[in-house]
Design an enzyme around this catalytic site. Structure first.
Site, PDB file in Angstrom:
ATOM      1  N   GLU A 278      20.613  41.114 -49.554  1.00 23.60           N
ATOM      2  CA  GLU A 278      20.205  40.426 -50.774  1.00 23.60           C
ATOM      3  C   GLU A 278      18.691  40.560 -50.945  1.00 23.60           C
ATOM      4  O   GLU A 278      17.974  40.887 -49.988  1.00 23.60           O
ATOM      5  CB  GLU A 278      20.568  38.940 -50.674  1.00 23.60           C
ATOM      6  CG  GLU A 278      22.056  38.679 -50.633  1.00 23.60           C
ATOM      7  CD  GLU A 278      22.800  39.202 -51.861  1.00 23.60           C
ATOM      8  OE1 GLU A 278      22.490  38.790 -52.984  1.00 23.60           O
ATOM      9  OE2 GLU A 278      23.679  40.059 -51.693  1.00 23.60           O
TER      10      GLU A 278
ATOM     11  N   LYS B 239      30.818  33.369 -50.916  1.00 21.89           N
ATOM     12  CA  LYS B 239      32.036  34.167 -51.124  1.00 21.89           C
ATOM     13  C   LYS B 239      33.290  33.389 -50.702  1.00 21.89           C
ATOM     14  O   LYS B 239      34.306  33.427 -51.399  1.00 21.89           O
ATOM     15  CB  LYS B 239      31.920  35.478 -50.340  1.00 21.89           C
ATOM     16  CG  LYS B 239      30.852  36.408 -50.937  1.00 21.89           C
ATOM     17  CD  LYS B 239      30.487  37.525 -49.984  1.00 21.89           C
ATOM     18  CE  LYS B 239      29.508  38.503 -50.587  1.00 21.89           C
ATOM     19  NZ  LYS B 239      28.944  39.440 -49.616  1.00 21.89           N
TER      20      LYS B 239
HETATM   21  P1  NAP Z   1      18.613  44.645 -56.679  1.00 20.33           P
HETATM   22  O1  NAP Z   1      18.681  46.004 -56.096  1.00 20.33           O
HETATM   23  O2  NAP Z   1      17.518  43.739 -56.296  1.00 20.33           O
HETATM   24  O3  NAP Z   1      18.643  44.822 -58.260  1.00 20.33           O
HETATM   25  C1  NAP Z   1      18.424  43.782 -59.153  1.00 20.33           C
HETATM   26  C2  NAP Z   1      17.829  44.386 -60.395  1.00 20.33           C
HETATM   27  O4  NAP Z   1      17.737  43.383 -61.392  1.00 20.33           O
HETATM   28  C3  NAP Z   1      16.415  44.932 -60.151  1.00 20.33           C
HETATM   29  O5  NAP Z   1      16.338  46.215 -60.719  1.00 20.33           O
HETATM   30  C4  NAP Z   1      15.528  43.938 -60.874  1.00 20.33           C
HETATM   31  O6  NAP Z   1      14.406  44.505 -61.495  1.00 20.33           O
HETATM   32  C5  NAP Z   1      16.459  43.453 -61.975  1.00 20.33           C
HETATM   33  N1  NAP Z   1      16.074  42.147 -62.467  1.00 20.33           N
HETATM   34  C6  NAP Z   1      15.902  41.004 -61.771  1.00 20.33           C
HETATM   35  N2  NAP Z   1      15.546  40.009 -62.605  1.00 20.33           N
HETATM   36  C7  NAP Z   1      15.469  40.545 -63.820  1.00 20.33           C
HETATM   37  C8  NAP Z   1      15.111  40.032 -65.078  1.00 20.33           C
HETATM   38  N3  NAP Z   1      14.771  38.753 -65.247  1.00 20.33           N
HETATM   39  N4  NAP Z   1      15.139  40.861 -66.152  1.00 20.33           N
HETATM   40  C9  NAP Z   1      15.470  42.160 -65.996  1.00 20.33           C
HETATM   41  N5  NAP Z   1      15.824  42.713 -64.826  1.00 20.33           N
HETATM   42  C10 NAP Z   1      15.806  41.900 -63.756  1.00 20.33           C
HETATM   43  O7  NAP Z   1      19.967  43.846 -56.402  1.00 20.33           O
HETATM   44  P2  NAP Z   1      21.414  44.451 -56.191  1.00 20.33           P
HETATM   45  O8  NAP Z   1      21.608  44.697 -54.742  1.00 20.33           O
HETATM   46  O9  NAP Z   1      21.692  45.509 -57.166  1.00 20.33           O
HETATM   47  O10 NAP Z   1      22.294  43.152 -56.516  1.00 20.33           O
HETATM   48  C11 NAP Z   1      22.546  42.760 -57.839  1.00 20.33           C
HETATM   49  C12 NAP Z   1      23.622  41.678 -57.820  1.00 20.33           C
HETATM   50  O11 NAP Z   1      24.800  42.203 -57.222  1.00 20.33           O
HETATM   51  C13 NAP Z   1      23.267  40.438 -57.002  1.00 20.33           C
HETATM   52  O12 NAP Z   1      23.876  39.322 -57.601  1.00 20.33           O
HETATM   53  C14 NAP Z   1      23.907  40.720 -55.654  1.00 20.33           C
HETATM   54  O13 NAP Z   1      24.195  39.555 -54.927  1.00 20.33           O
HETATM   55  C15 NAP Z   1      25.182  41.397 -56.110  1.00 20.33           C
HETATM   56  N6  NAP Z   1      25.822  42.264 -55.118  1.00 20.33           N
HETATM   57  C16 NAP Z   1      25.084  43.194 -54.449  1.00 20.33           C
HETATM   58  C17 NAP Z   1      25.723  44.040 -53.566  1.00 20.33           C
HETATM   59  C18 NAP Z   1      24.979  45.081 -52.790  1.00 20.33           C
HETATM   60  O14 NAP Z   1      25.576  45.703 -51.908  1.00 20.33           O
HETATM   61  N7  NAP Z   1      23.711  45.326 -53.071  1.00 20.33           N
HETATM   62  C19 NAP Z   1      27.114  43.923 -53.363  1.00 20.33           C
HETATM   63  C20 NAP Z   1      27.830  42.954 -54.074  1.00 20.33           C
HETATM   64  C21 NAP Z   1      27.180  42.134 -54.955  1.00 20.33           C
HETATM   65  P3  NAP Z   1      13.141  45.065 -60.720  1.00 20.33           P
HETATM   66  O15 NAP Z   1      13.545  46.495 -60.425  1.00 20.33           O
HETATM   67  O16 NAP Z   1      12.069  44.935 -61.700  1.00 20.33           O
HETATM   68  O17 NAP Z   1      12.987  44.208 -59.490  1.00 20.33           O
HETATM   69  N1  HSE Z   2      24.234  41.192 -49.295  1.00 16.68           N
HETATM   70  C1  HSE Z   2      25.643  41.304 -49.434  1.00 16.68           C
HETATM   71  C2  HSE Z   2      26.245  41.749 -48.123  1.00 16.68           C
HETATM   72  C3  HSE Z   2      25.977  42.273 -50.513  1.00 16.68           C
HETATM   73  O1  HSE Z   2      25.508  42.205 -47.245  1.00 16.68           O
HETATM   74  O2  HSE Z   2      27.461  41.632 -47.974  1.00 16.68           O
HETATM   75  C4  HSE Z   2      27.446  42.299 -50.865  1.00 16.68           C
HETATM   76  O3  HSE Z   2      27.835  41.099 -51.462  1.00 16.68           O
END
Ligand code: NAP
Ligand code: HSE
Length: 428
Positions: free
Chosen positions: A192, A207
């Site tokens: 995260e 979750k």
């Molecule tokens: P991330 O890589 O940090 O991406 C988030 C994106 O949202 C970044 O590009 C960020 O912009 C943008 N953002 C944040 N606030 C914003 C705002 N106010 N206006 C416009 N853009 C904004 O996160 P991620 O890993 O993709 O995760 C996204 C979501 O999916 C989260 O809820 C996470 O818990 C969930 N998730 C993630 C995974 C995983 O494996 N990564 C798996 C399941 C669920 P900047 O580039 O400017 O920072």
């Molecule tokens: N941070 C989360 C994980 C992303 O490691 O499982 C998927 O929800």
């Protein structure tokens, strides 16, 4: 007669957002056959257009204005992939109220305010879907809501966080340092934005709250979940676990018992031959116990760009198909019970306790009597290491109520023969 072309807006172009963009591009030529319509990404909300302009074919779809997305009548589906509570909550709520369906991967928000948002979706005759919020690429929300709907589900148990499972796997199999393993998991896009949520068990807690709500038809929020993370697990604990024929995993579990719902996340020593013991790296697994189906297990990648995008796009396709067919999907979360939450003190487990004790005759008898006086019976004792002048003692207890073990540990910590209670880990 199908609607012509479904338009999607992405909020966020980070790890998951980029994956969703790629999957949409890959699937372009198959859309018509799969959906009976086309589907395109019309807008992407970012904070900085310059930073993202090389990541998309047409930079004109990038915007820094959510209002432009909200006011665009051509946009049918908003996909929220920014994470966090705000502005995600406000954006999702506004999109639903504007008659747009929403797909999100945001477990923080769904575990806290999912019921409220589902209600808003229903009132506005649109859908809110969140398959990717639990266990990344593994389909688990849809199976619970549809394929397993005819079951009385009594138990869910699993590994629901990819980051911590990656760290524990690296520490166990390669002797890697905790900090190095966390750095790798972050670089691979699993962690995260603030990895405290992963390593302290909050992410898995969110979750299991979502899964318990759906499975037991009773509202369970993150505040109801007892959480303990992996930050206190050491190489020494992993080595003792090996000696005992076990591995340490961060386990999330929810049990619907006659006394209420037990819902918790904590590290656990799992027998090496248990199916969850061989779930390694970023893989997750979820066991579900239903009265008709008995045991089912779901297994797959629980985090990362493309597996998570797979789950997001599955939801987007479902919504798109319904829009194309002019039919309305169900947004109800079917919460029709109000089951109390059982306090963790009243749950039962066996425990692994590692402590430093004075190395002199009678110490073991003193410790055994403290456990005995608190209704804790001992199943196994290991004493093999010395730490300076002290002895290291590992005790495995029988299954006892958590409050008894906690009472015993409080007394042990103040006992003159115990130098330190180093670890307490539950045993499966
Ligand atoms: P991330 O890589 O940090 O991406 C988030 C994106 O949202 C970044 O590009 C960020 O912009 C943008 N953002 C944040 N606030 C914003 C705002 N106010 N206006 C416009 N853009 C904004 O996160 P991620 O890993 O993709 O995760 C996204 C979501 O999916 C989260 O809820 C996470 O818990 C969930 N998730 C993630 C995974 C995983 O494996 N990564 C798996 C399941 C669920 P900047 O580039 O400017 O920072
Ligand atoms: N941070 C989360 C994980 C992303 O490691 O499982 C998927 O929800």
């Amino acid at each position: 007669m199908s609607k012509e072309g479904i338009n999607v807006a992405l909020l966020g172009l980070g790890t998951v957002g980029s994956g969703v963009y790629k999957v949409t591009q890959r699937q372009k030529s198959e859309m018509m056959q799969k959906l009976n319509t086309t589907l395109q990404i019309r807008s992407i909300l970012v904070r900085n257009i310059e930073k993202h302009k090389d990541e998309v074919d047409d930079p004109a779809i990038l915007t820094t204005s959510f209002e432009d997305i909200l006011e665009d009548p051509q946009i049918d589906i908003v996909v929220e992939l920014m994470g966090g509570m705000e502005p995600a909550y406000t954006y999702i709520r506004s999109a639903l109220e504007a008659g747009k369906s929403v797909v999100t991967a945001n477990k923080d928000l769904i575990a806290d305010r999912g019921g409220e948002l589902l209600q808003i979706a229903e009132e506005n005759h649109v859908e809110l879907r969140f398959e990717a919020a639990v266990a990344g690429g593994i389909p688990i929300i849809s199976p619970l809501k549809s394929s397993l709907a005819a079951n009385e589900i009594s138990k869910i148990m699993g590994i629901l966080n990819g980051t911590t499972n990656y760290i524990l796997t690296k520490m166990t199999n390669e002797g890697m340092d905790y900090a190095d393993a966390l750095d790798e998991a972050t670089a691979l896009g699993y962690a995260e934005a603030d990895p405290t949520a992963d390593v302290e068990g909050y992410d898995a807690g969110r979750k299991i709250a979502i899964l318990a709500t759906i499975a037991f038809h009773s509202r369970v929020t993150f505040r109801d979940v007892y959480t303990e993370g992996i930050t206190r697990i050491t190489a020494k604990d992993i080595s003792y676990a090996k000696t005992l024929g076990r591995v340490i995993k961060l386990i999330a579990m929810a049990n619907n018992t006659p006394e209420g719902i037990e819902v918790k996340v904590h590290p656990m020593l799992i027998p090496e031959d248990h199916a969850l013991a061989s779930v390694n790296g970023s893989y997750n697994a979820v066991y579900v116990d239903g009265d008709a189906v008995e045991d089912v297990m779901f297994y797959g990648k629980g985090a990362g760009e493309m597996p998570t995008a797979s789950a997001v796009m599955g939801d987007v396709f479902s919504v798109a198909r319904r829009i194309a067919e002019h039919s309305q999907g169900s947004t109800r979360d079917n919460v029709y019970r109000s089951i109390p939450i059982k306090k963790v003190e009243n749950t039962r487990s066996s425990y692994f306790i590692r402590m430093e004790v004075e190395d002199k005759p009678g110490v073991l008898a003193t410790i055994a009597s403290i456990f005995g006086n608190n209704s804790v019976s001992i199943e196994q004792v290991i004493q093999k290491n010395k730490i300076e002048k002290n002895a290291e003692l590992v005790i495995i207890t029988s299954s006892v109520k958590e409050r008894h073990i906690k009472d015993a540990l409080l007394i042990l910590e103040s006992s003159s023969v115990v130098r330190k209670v180093a670890t307490m880990i539950r045993v499966y």
